[in-house]
Scaffold this active site. Structure first.
Site, PDB file in Angstrom:
ATOM      1  N   CYS A 136       1.031  -1.081  -0.018  1.00 21.56           N
ATOM      2  CA  CYS A 136      -0.020  -0.003   0.530  1.00 21.56           C
ATOM      3  C   CYS A 136       1.213   1.790  -0.363  1.00 21.56           C
ATOM      4  O   CYS A 136       0.930   2.532  -0.701  1.00 21.56           O
ATOM      5  CB  CYS A 136      -0.910   0.101   1.716  1.00 21.56           C
ATOM      6  SG  CYS A 136      -1.956  -1.918   1.479  1.00 21.56           S
TER       7      CYS A 136
HETATM    8  C1  BEZ Z   1       0.891  -5.026   1.582  1.00 20.20           C
HETATM    9  O1  BEZ Z   1       0.489  -3.303   1.322  1.00 20.20           O
HETATM   10  O2  BEZ Z   1       2.130  -4.882   1.578  1.00 20.20           O
HETATM   11  C2  BEZ Z   1      -0.330  -5.655   2.106  1.00 20.20           C
HETATM   12  C3  BEZ Z   1      -1.982  -5.364   3.040  1.00 20.20           C
HETATM   13  C4  BEZ Z   1      -2.377  -5.752   3.294  1.00 20.20           C
HETATM   14  C5  BEZ Z   1      -2.446  -7.402   3.496  1.00 20.20           C
HETATM   15  C6  BEZ Z   1      -0.892  -8.636   1.783  1.00 20.20           C
HETATM   16  C7  BEZ Z   1      -0.425  -7.071   1.885  1.00 20.20           C
END
Ligand code: BEZ
Length: 209
Positions: free
Chosen positions: A45
């Site tokens: 994210c």
């Molecule tokens: C991420 O942004 O890295 C992420 C967020 C939730 C689940 C898996 C990855």
């Protein structure tokens, strides 16, 4: 019921990092990209929101406003912003919706319980100036999206709204396009440059814009 292409994008009023927003008033007659991310302070994210900030000129050039959403609090969004800037070199320049009560996430069906928990998956809605939903994408949490692809589709939709053409596989702005199959050969020849007829229904022409 899930939202489909051509449906009106539901309106909502929410708190964001840019203050309270009534979605329809905020987007007004622009295009908009409404996209969800699973959670603040997470790695994928962080890269996605930094990339979106880096593309500000590209979105502005396409008369497109961008707004993100997750079920995290406003306090978390503000706390995360410096990390995004430090990690990606891009200061946030678009609002993030705080949706802890899941108003927007449920309205747009962004929570998919089979994907593990009650955070949002990576949904994208592209909405046109008349508030119609024109594109939906849904990505899993572990896969970051390609925001150049979102710009590419907006280019295609804006071109094909304005001219009787469609865009072929892997098209990018400036590339050759396809004349509408409903046009006669005479109309295609009269309207477009450099017509190449591969079959009666597949006629490549130069971008008319
Ligand atoms: C991420 O942004 O890295 C992420 C967020 C939730 C689940 C898996 C990855």
């Amino acid at each position: 019921m899930s939202l489909r292409l051509g449906d009106e994008a539901p309106n909502f009023t929410v708190d964001t990092t840019s203050g309270e927003i009534d979605f329809h008033n905020w987007k007004a007659d622009s295009w908009a990209v409404l996209f969800s991310h699973p959670a603040d302070f997470t790695p994928v994210c962080t890269t996605e929101l930094g990339r979106t900030a880096a593309l500000r000129d590209g979105f502005e050039a396409r008369n497109t406003k961008v707004i993100a959403v997750s079920v995290d609090s406003l306090e978390d969004h503000h706390g995360w912003a410096p990390d995004i800037a430090a990690a990606t070199g891009n200061e946030l320049n678009f609002p993030i919706i705080a949706d802890p009560d899941r108003t927007v996430s449920e309205l747009y069906d962004m929570i998919h319980p089979g994907e593990g928990d009650t955070s949002t998956v990576r949904s994208v809605f592209v909405i046109d100036p008349s508030n119609k939903i024109r594109l939906t994408l849904t990505y899993p949490k572990s896969t970051g999206r390609n925001f150049d692809e979102i710009l590419r589709v907006i280019d295609s939709m804006q071109l094909t709204d304005a001219h009787s053409v469609s865009t072929p596989v892997d098209w990018v702005a400036g590339g050759r396009v396809i004349a509408a199959p409903t046009l006669s050969t005479e109309d295609v020849t009269a309207t477009f440059q450099n017509v190449e007829e591969l079959t009666p229904y597949l006629r490549f022409v130069d971008d008319p814009s």
